[in-house]
Scaffold this active site. Sequence first.
Site, PDB file in Angstrom:
ATOM      1  N   GLU A  36       0.878  -1.161   0.000  1.00  0.00           N
ATOM      2  CA  GLU A  36       0.000   0.000   0.000  1.00  0.00           C
ATOM      3  C   GLU A  36       0.925   1.224   0.000  1.00  0.00           C
ATOM      4  O   GLU A  36       1.786   1.324   0.869  1.00  0.00           O
ATOM      5  CB  GLU A  36      -0.862  -0.031   1.280  1.00  0.00           C
ATOM      6  N   ARG A 261       4.787 -12.998   9.725  1.00  0.00           N
ATOM      7  CA  ARG A 261       5.462 -11.747   9.412  1.00  0.00           C
ATOM      8  C   ARG A 261       6.779 -11.669  10.178  1.00  0.00           C
ATOM      9  O   ARG A 261       6.985 -12.385  11.156  1.00  0.00           O
ATOM     10  CB  ARG A 261       4.586 -10.540   9.725  1.00  0.00           C
ATOM     11  N   LYS A 271       3.840   1.017   9.739  1.00  0.00           N
ATOM     12  CA  LYS A 271       4.059   2.249   8.967  1.00  0.00           C
ATOM     13  C   LYS A 271       3.491   3.464   9.695  1.00  0.00           C
ATOM     14  O   LYS A 271       4.030   4.558   9.586  1.00  0.00           O
ATOM     15  CB  LYS A 271       3.446   2.106   7.571  1.00  0.00           C
TER      16      LYS A 271
HETATM   17  P1  ATP Z   1       1.808  -1.801   8.074  1.00  0.00           P
HETATM   18  O1  ATP Z   1       0.842  -2.554   8.952  1.00  0.00           O
HETATM   19  O2  ATP Z   1       3.124  -1.537   8.663  1.00  0.00           O
HETATM   20  O3  ATP Z   1       1.194  -0.591   7.418  1.00  0.00           O
HETATM   21  P2  ATP Z   1       1.153  -3.444   5.891  1.00  0.00           P
HETATM   22  O4  ATP Z   1       1.144  -4.902   6.073  1.00  0.00           O
HETATM   23  O5  ATP Z   1      -0.161  -2.764   5.887  1.00  0.00           O
HETATM   24  O6  ATP Z   1       2.144  -2.823   6.909  1.00  0.00           O
HETATM   25  P3  ATP Z   1       1.536  -3.321   3.103  1.00  0.00           P
HETATM   26  O7  ATP Z   1       2.092  -2.226   2.292  1.00  0.00           O
HETATM   27  O8  ATP Z   1       0.093  -3.619   2.987  1.00  0.00           O
HETATM   28  O9  ATP Z   1       1.916  -3.021   4.600  1.00  0.00           O
HETATM   29  O10 ATP Z   1       2.388  -4.654   2.883  1.00  0.00           O
HETATM   30  C1  ATP Z   1       2.753  -5.155   1.635  1.00  0.00           C
HETATM   31  C2  ATP Z   1       3.100  -6.597   1.776  1.00  0.00           C
HETATM   32  O11 ATP Z   1       4.173  -6.759   2.682  1.00  0.00           O
HETATM   33  C3  ATP Z   1       1.939  -7.408   2.311  1.00  0.00           C
HETATM   34  O12 ATP Z   1       1.851  -8.609   1.578  1.00  0.00           O
HETATM   35  C4  ATP Z   1       2.297  -7.672   3.736  1.00  0.00           C
HETATM   36  O13 ATP Z   1       1.760  -8.877   4.174  1.00  0.00           O
HETATM   37  C5  ATP Z   1       3.835  -7.697   3.678  1.00  0.00           C
HETATM   38  N1  ATP Z   1       4.396  -7.319   4.966  1.00  0.00           N
HETATM   39  C6  ATP Z   1       4.147  -6.204   5.665  1.00  0.00           C
HETATM   40  N2  ATP Z   1       4.808  -6.205   6.841  1.00  0.00           N
HETATM   41  C7  ATP Z   1       5.493  -7.381   6.896  1.00  0.00           C
HETATM   42  C8  ATP Z   1       6.356  -8.000   7.854  1.00  0.00           C
HETATM   43  N3  ATP Z   1       6.638  -7.403   9.019  1.00  0.00           N
HETATM   44  N4  ATP Z   1       6.882  -9.209   7.545  1.00  0.00           N
HETATM   45  C9  ATP Z   1       6.598  -9.807   6.382  1.00  0.00           C
HETATM   46  N5  ATP Z   1       5.791  -9.289   5.449  1.00  0.00           N
HETATM   47  C10 ATP Z   1       5.237  -8.079   5.690  1.00  0.00           C
HETATM   48 MG    MG Z   2      -1.730  -3.337   4.472  1.00  0.00          MG
END
Ligand code: ATP
Ligand code: MG
Length: 554
Positions: A36, A261, A271
């Site tokens: 995102e 994760r 984020k």
């Molecule tokens: P945040 O909660 O920090 O905003 P998010 O999961 O919403 O993170 P995205 O941009 O939606 O962030 O994530 C893109 C991809 O990266 C998704 O497939 C998500 O599952 C993966 N991802 C995000 N954080 C992690 C992590 N800590 N370990 C492994 N994969 C991750």
């Molecule tokens: Mg997300």
Amino acid sequence: MSTESPAKPRDFIREIVDEDLRAGRYQTVITRFPPEPNGYLHIGHAKSICLNFGVAGEFGGWCNLRYDDTNPTKEDVEYVDAIEEDVRWLGFSWKEHRHASDYFDQLYEWAEHLITHGKAYVDSLSAEEMREYRGTLTEPGKESPYRNRSAEENLDLFRRMKAGEFPDGAHVLRAKIDMASPNINMRDPVLYRIRHDHHHRTGDKWCIYPMYDYAHPPSDAIEHVTHSICTLEYEDHRPLYDWVIENLPVPSRPHQYEFARLNLNYTVMSKRKLLRLVEEKHVNGWDDPRMPTIAGLRRRGYTPASIREFAERVGVAKRENIIDVALLEYCVRDDLNRTANRVMGVLDPLRVVIENYPEGESEELSTPNNPEDESAGVRSVPFSRVLYIEREDFMEDPPKKFFRLAPGREVRLRSAYFITCTSVVKDESGNVVELRATYDPATRGGDSPDGRKPKATLHWVSAAHAIDCEVRLYDRLFKVEAPDAGEDFLAHLNPDSLRVVPSAKLEPSVRGAHPQSRYQFERLGYFCVDPDSTSEKLVFNRTATLKDAWAKMK
Ligand code: ATP
Ligand code: MG
């Protein structure tokens, strides 16, 4: 021709892919990485990138980069650019570059398909009422009084939602599944909501936007994604993912798989929290070298190979755990030990005058660039009568276990000579400001013909030849292992996470080094040239110290 399988499965995801190919379920493995664009990528994303791009590459398929831009308010072009730079820098390239918003027309058409087939309805409960009707983990939900609207009425309302006739929150489109399902995600989840917001790609075309759970499965299907890999918190959403695929006339049948994760101690990774650190200026931007972002790690001096190695060592599993940041540091040390050239630099200089060395003269001494890599060659370092050594390498009145320089004691200067301290010069307050010493010309290069072996070897620079550089020393951004655990993570910030040395003395070979150049400063650690450097003054970031806590723990 080889008949071996394309890669040895090392984790459950690779095992699944291997088996799917063997069984002929797919010809080509297609994955996607779906960030995102609401922030910079962090080391957790790196794990997902290494997995998605890694699996696709190993099995001869491809991975798409797809922005999950279903949420119109939070997006920013700065983030999009940063994401692409980070993925490329990690060493991966995507086949196609897509946006969830590319599919808004198709998703809308398929929403009408659901309505026509009695699988979706327009609900007009307030958000508050919807919450009440949803039930809890132990109690089933209640059906909305609007649930049995006719397909015609639903279609009419949905079209008017799209046309902008209603304010935000007036209606939503919901899937008609099962309000009594033990899985709350299956209790008629919302598919579309009204948001009169500008979207950074579709502008003002839409005032209804699809939810992630509705947009993601068909987006995967349109791209013929075979393995839709995501983190464990989506496990409970998988039945909904499958429901959406089953009930739409999509061109392919993707499957979702979940892995744990990455969690890392001494930092935060959401984020939202990283954004607070940036906005409230606790750090100097998303690429501050203390940040767990890929941009921060890059600026800190991490190599792409070290991050990929870290992801590999962490592995892919189904169980959540917390990884020690020492493992990340181990990976960068291990890489830089093999690849970074050595130089000498003194952070806290103490002058040493070699009294028996001729005034006004100097010489060039040869030293290996990297003892771990003969092909790195040698360089010369200037030696002269006045040198700098590290202040902490001298003690006037040393305790038993201190083997470095002291009055009357001989030490080796790396690749140079043995020197013996003869006396100290002090200022009025009694501080040592200079050492007097003699050198033994027979020890040139760092060895004595009579087999004398000093207990210590010190780094040094020639005062007349040294260049002044700024050096930034970093410590952990947080004082505690789990800053996320309590109420306010900012309360755990480490006030000493950055220490600036304004005028370190570096050997002249580093002059003109470009940003991102990486070195080992002998005995001090690994350092990387910061983009803040100017032609007048180089700025170095310490990537990692030499001490290796992880190797000791193993
Ligand atoms: P945040 O909660 O920090 O905003 P998010 O999961 O919403 O993170 P995205 O941009 O939606 O962030 O994530 C893109 C991809 O990266 C998704 O497939 C998500 O599952 C993966 N991802 C995000 N954080 C992690 C992590 N800590 N370990 C492994 N994969 C991750
Ligand atoms: Mg997300």
